[in-house]
Each structure stands twice: as C-alpha cells, then as structure tokens.
Motif scaffolding. Structure first.
Motif, PDB file in Angstrom:
ATOM      1  N   CYS A 368       0.944  -1.180  -0.009  1.00  0.00           N
ATOM      2  CA  CYS A 368      -0.008   0.068   0.254  1.00  0.00           C
ATOM      3  C   CYS A 368       1.035   1.236  -0.068  1.00  0.00           C
ATOM      4  O   CYS A 368       1.837   1.122   0.756  1.00  0.00           O
ATOM      5  CB  CYS A 368      -0.896   0.031   1.341  1.00  0.00           C
ATOM      6  N   LEU A 369       0.480   2.190  -0.640  1.00  0.00           N
ATOM      7  CA  LEU A 369       1.067   3.662  -0.803  1.00  0.00           C
ATOM      8  C   LEU A 369       0.316   4.708  -0.621  1.00  0.00           C
ATOM      9  O   LEU A 369      -0.788   4.523  -1.097  1.00  0.00           O
ATOM     10  CB  LEU A 369       2.337   3.559  -1.824  1.00  0.00           C
ATOM     11  N   LEU A 370       0.929   5.845  -0.462  1.00  0.00           N
ATOM     12  CA  LEU A 370       0.316   6.868  -0.349  1.00  0.00           C
ATOM     13  C   LEU A 370       0.706   8.092  -1.392  1.00  0.00           C
ATOM     14  O   LEU A 370       1.999   8.343  -1.558  1.00  0.00           O
ATOM     15  CB  LEU A 370       0.357   7.680   1.044  1.00  0.00           C
ATOM     16  N   VAL A 371      -0.192   8.878  -2.124  1.00  0.00           N
ATOM     17  CA  VAL A 371       0.338   9.435  -3.189  1.00  0.00           C
ATOM     18  C   VAL A 371      -0.097  11.009  -2.941  1.00  0.00           C
ATOM     19  O   VAL A 371      -1.267  11.197  -2.702  1.00  0.00           O
ATOM     20  CB  VAL A 371      -0.171   9.011  -4.748  1.00  0.00           C
ATOM     21  N   ASN A 372       0.732  11.899  -3.246  1.00  0.00           N
ATOM     22  CA  ASN A 372       0.473  13.290  -2.682  1.00  0.00           C
ATOM     23  C   ASN A 372      -0.384  13.839  -4.138  1.00  0.00           C
ATOM     24  O   ASN A 372      -0.435  13.388  -5.103  1.00  0.00           O
ATOM     25  CB  ASN A 372       1.576  14.054  -2.245  1.00  0.00           C
ATOM     26  N   GLU A 373      -0.614  15.203  -3.905  1.00  0.00           N
ATOM     27  CA  GLU A 373      -1.445  16.020  -5.243  1.00  0.00           C
ATOM     28  C   GLU A 373      -0.341  16.075  -6.365  1.00  0.00           C
ATOM     29  O   GLU A 373      -1.038  15.912  -7.331  1.00  0.00           O
ATOM     30  CB  GLU A 373      -1.800  17.490  -4.506  1.00  0.00           C
TER      31      GLU A 373
END
Length: 473
Positions: A368-373
């Motif tokens: 799982c990963l988090l992508v910013n704007e």
C-alpha cells in the motif's frame, strides 16, 4: 470543540486560510451541537453561508438549519435581517416533515417577515425539488455489484448479485441488480451509483446506468460514444468521466469522454497521452488521477509506471513517473492524498510464466502506498501491508476507514473483508464475509452509497403538501 470558536476568531484575525478551513470543517461535522453555542453568533456571513450550503452538514433534520439562521439573524436584527432572504435560500425546505412545516408556519406568523411557498407534490416531484441530502440525513453503505461473468449464472434471465454492506452493523442487504452486464465500471455520487461499459451478451457495451437509493431501481442513461471495459470511471462536479480501457481483448483505448448530468450529453475530452486500461482511479482536489494500469499486451502485460492527472479546469493531462508499475489496484482519496491498495505488480522477466494467451508477468501484492497531490509517493507515511496479496478487490473509504473487499490472486478469489484506519499499525478482518454463493469474488463494482435514513425516506413515499421556499416580504 470547546475552543472551536476561539480558533475560528484566531484564523480570521490572522487571515489563516488553512486554520479557517479546519474550523469550518469542524463546525460542519458538529453543527447540531455547535449552532446553539454563544460563539456561533459571532460567525461572519460568508462562513455561515459556507456552512448551510454544504452537503456535508451533519444535521439529521433541516429544521436545525432554519433555526440556526433565525438565531444568527435575531442576534443583530437591525444589521443582519438584510441577509435573511439570502440565508433562507440555502435552507432545503422540501426535507421538512409535516410537523416541522407547521413549526415554521407558526414561526413566520410570529416574526411576520417571511412568505412561505407551498405546493402539493408527489414523492418523485418532491425529490426533484429537495436537492442533495445533507450528510447527517443519510448513512453510508458499501455497495457491491457482482458484474463478473459467472459459470453458474444465466445472464439472459438472472439479475447480477447486488447488495449493500452496513459497516457499522456488519450486515448485508440484497438490492436489485442489472441483467446481462459483466466487467463494468462503477462510480458514485452521494445517493446515486453509476455503472458504465463492460460486456453485454459477449459484446463490449457503451451502456450507462444510474441507481438511485430513493427509488431503489436502475434507469438507463444516454450511452457513451465508445464501448469500453476495464476503463477509468469517475464522478466529479456533476459530470461522469470515462477514460481509456479496451473495446476488445488486447485492443486498448486512448479516448476519453465526459457526461454532463445537467444537459444529459456525452462530449469527447482530450485523449490520453497513450492507451491505458485497468488503472486505479480517484478524485483529489479538483483533479482526476489514473494510477498505474496497463498500456498494452505484447508477449506479456505492459505495465504503466506512472500516474496520469487530468485537470478538470483546463482539460489538460499531466504525466508523473513512478519507479515501478502496477495494475488492477484500488485507490481512495483522503485528506492528505490518495491511498493505492494492492493490485498486480511486475514479475521480473526471468520469472515470467508462459500461459495460453500471454506470458504471465504479474504478481499480486500486499503493498500500500500514499500519493500526494503532485503524484509523488509519500515515503514519510508508514503503511501496513495487506493481510494477503490481492488485486481487483473492492476498495472504498467509509467513516474514515479504508475497506478492502474480496479480490483475487493468480490462483483463487476471496470473499473476506478487511479494514484499516490511518494511524493504526495493522489491518483488521470484519466478522462477516461477502455473502456470495461461491468461493470468492473479484473485478466487481464497489462504491459508497449514501442511503436516506428512514425518517427522510418516508417523506417521499406519498403525495403531500410540501414547503418549497421562504422569501422575505
């Protein structure tokens, strides 16, 4: 909440927009408690309008909004009565019950400053006049539409399985599905669900359907210009966006189109920089994100190692590279970015397995990963891995939790449900599975459906005298 209005005053004094937005959000989520507070009377007009015009307002009764307006105006009647008409314009009077309408009638007679407009309306007419539900008037459910071809299902005569999951009670409720539609894509807008494309009777479909939680039935909308499946499909600002996909196996699309729900028409938008199918897709801060996916099939799957971002204001596409590719993942937007959950990752070429149609260069992942704007991976946030590697799962965010339903690996499908709340160290398994009559489920429609609470739903069951508006005399 005790210092909410103090923080609001501080934000205004220092013209701090981030703090002001945070305070308005807190007021919106706790409106029924806070509008009776003394500090509520100190709100400026623009903040009050922002609150009472919001669909996210946490009120179970629209009468609370009317009472809040009255209280704010009566605090300084000489100065604020000039704004009464503007404020009443944001009150959604068709959501008033008969008892609440009588209360407003008595109140208007007492003050003598408003003229009430009423009309005899049937349920559907009242629904058209009512507008959007407030957040506090409905309850979020996870809608599952099993639109994958099943060997046991007679698609000529049997509806596809569709059900709503109540994550608080952990219960399922069966709802009417669609006939003869498989591998379609799903998007949601509050109390409505949209389905587009897919395969219908062994041919690729351009059909689009809408499900309304008030009527609890499907209606067909105008078709897309291009039949497509495994495409990106999103709702944003009263428009549906259908992007890429394929029109037959190994025929990838670079076309994109949008449907205006106000005009009822589809229009082409700028093509993608390249053909793309199976992306994870999400809306974040006025932009559409299509993450990963496949750009074709040669001897094996060609992974897209990047993100495509569509600017809704300018209609322009932006490409953001990633170090690795994935496809058939899930994506959900939260306050600080987009979580990308699971999917297929690239298998190293030397480990590829030859199968009938294509060299299998995919592996399911727990990552799982988090992508910013900006489309960049946020490595500062630590995310727990999924309990098992899955792709083509249903991934949604409900009540600040991320849910992963079903999914598959290269050997089997699953019907388990897991959830995780940002900040927690690991995922949790729900006490109930997806109630499908086989071993598992994947590649299905999954979205959040806001279902009206019973006291709201009953307002639209019969013809009655409905309060439509209150205008200044």
């Amino acid at each position: 909440m005790q210092n909410c209005f103090l923080m609001y005053s501080l934000a205004r004094a220092h013209k701090s927009q981030p703090l002001l937005r945070a305070m308005v959000k807190l007021l919106t989520q706790n409106f029924e408690k806070l509008f009776e507070h003394q500090g509520f009377l100190q709100l400026d007009l623009s903040t009050l309008v922002a609150l009472i015009s919001s669909n996210d307002l946490a009120v179970s009764s629209e009468l609370k909004v009317y009472q809040a307006v009255r209280r704010w105006v009566s605090f300084q009647p000489g100065k604020r009565s000039l704004h009464l008409g503007e404020l009443m314009h944001h009150v959604r009077f068709p959501f008033f019950s008969a008892k609440e309408q009588m209360e407003v009638q008595r109140d208007s007679e007492k003050w003598g400053d408003l003229q009430l407009k009423c009309k005899q309306l049937g349920g559907q007419e009242r629904l058209r006049e009512a507008g959007r539900l407030r957040q506090g008037m409905c309850k979020p459910h996870i809608l599952l539409i099993d639109n994958q071809m099943c060997e046991y299902q007679d698609t000529e005569s049997e509806d596809a399985y569709m059900a709503c999951f109540d994550p608080q009670a952990e219960t399922w409720e069966r709802l009417p599905g669609l006939q003869c539609l498989t591998h379609a894509c799903c998007a949601s807008d509050s109390n409505k669900i949209y389905i587009s494309g897919g395969v219908c009777r062994n041919s690729y479909s351009s059909a689009v359907y809408e499900f309304d939680s008030f009527r609890c039935q499907w209606v067909e909308l105008p078709s897309m210009a291009t039949p497509r499946s495994a495409h990106g499909f999103l709702f944003y600002n009263r428009r549906l966006f259908a992007v890429g996909g394929w029109c037959q196996f190994q025929s990838f699309l670079d076309s994109a189109e949008s449907f205006d729900l106000e005009t009822g028409k589809w229009n082409a938008i700028d093509k993608l920089p390249f053909a793309l199918s199976h992306p994870a897709s999400s809306v974040f801060r006025n932009k559409l994100y299509f993450l990963g996916g496949a750009t074709g099939i040669a001897r094996n799957w060609v992974f897209h190692r990047g993100i495509l971002v569509y600017e809704t204001a300018s209609g322009a596409w932006t490409q953001v590279p990633l170090s690795s590719g994935f496809l058939a993942a899930g994506a959900v937007a939260v306050d600080n970015g987009i979580y990308v959950i699971g999917g297929f990752s690239e298998r190293k070429p030397r480990d590829s397995v030859e199968v009938t149609l294509v060299s299998e260069n995919r592996l399911t992942t727990r990552k799982c990963l988090l992508v910013n704007e900006a489309g960049q991976v946020n490595h500062q946030v630590s995310l727990p891995k999924l309990p098992r590697a899955v792709a083509n799962a249903g991934v949604v965010c409900c009540n600040n939790r991320i849910y992963v339903l079903g999914g598959e690996d290269l050997a089997q499908r699953y019907k388990s449900i897991y959830h995780w709340e940002p900040g927690e160290p690991h995922w949790h398994r729900c006490g109930i599975d997806i109630p499908v009559p086989r071993g598992g489920i994947s590649r299905f429609g999954c979205a959040i459906l806001m279902r009206p609470k019973p006291h709201i739903l009953q307002l639209f069951q019969k013809t009655s005298r409905v309060l439509l508006a209150a205008v200044c005399k």
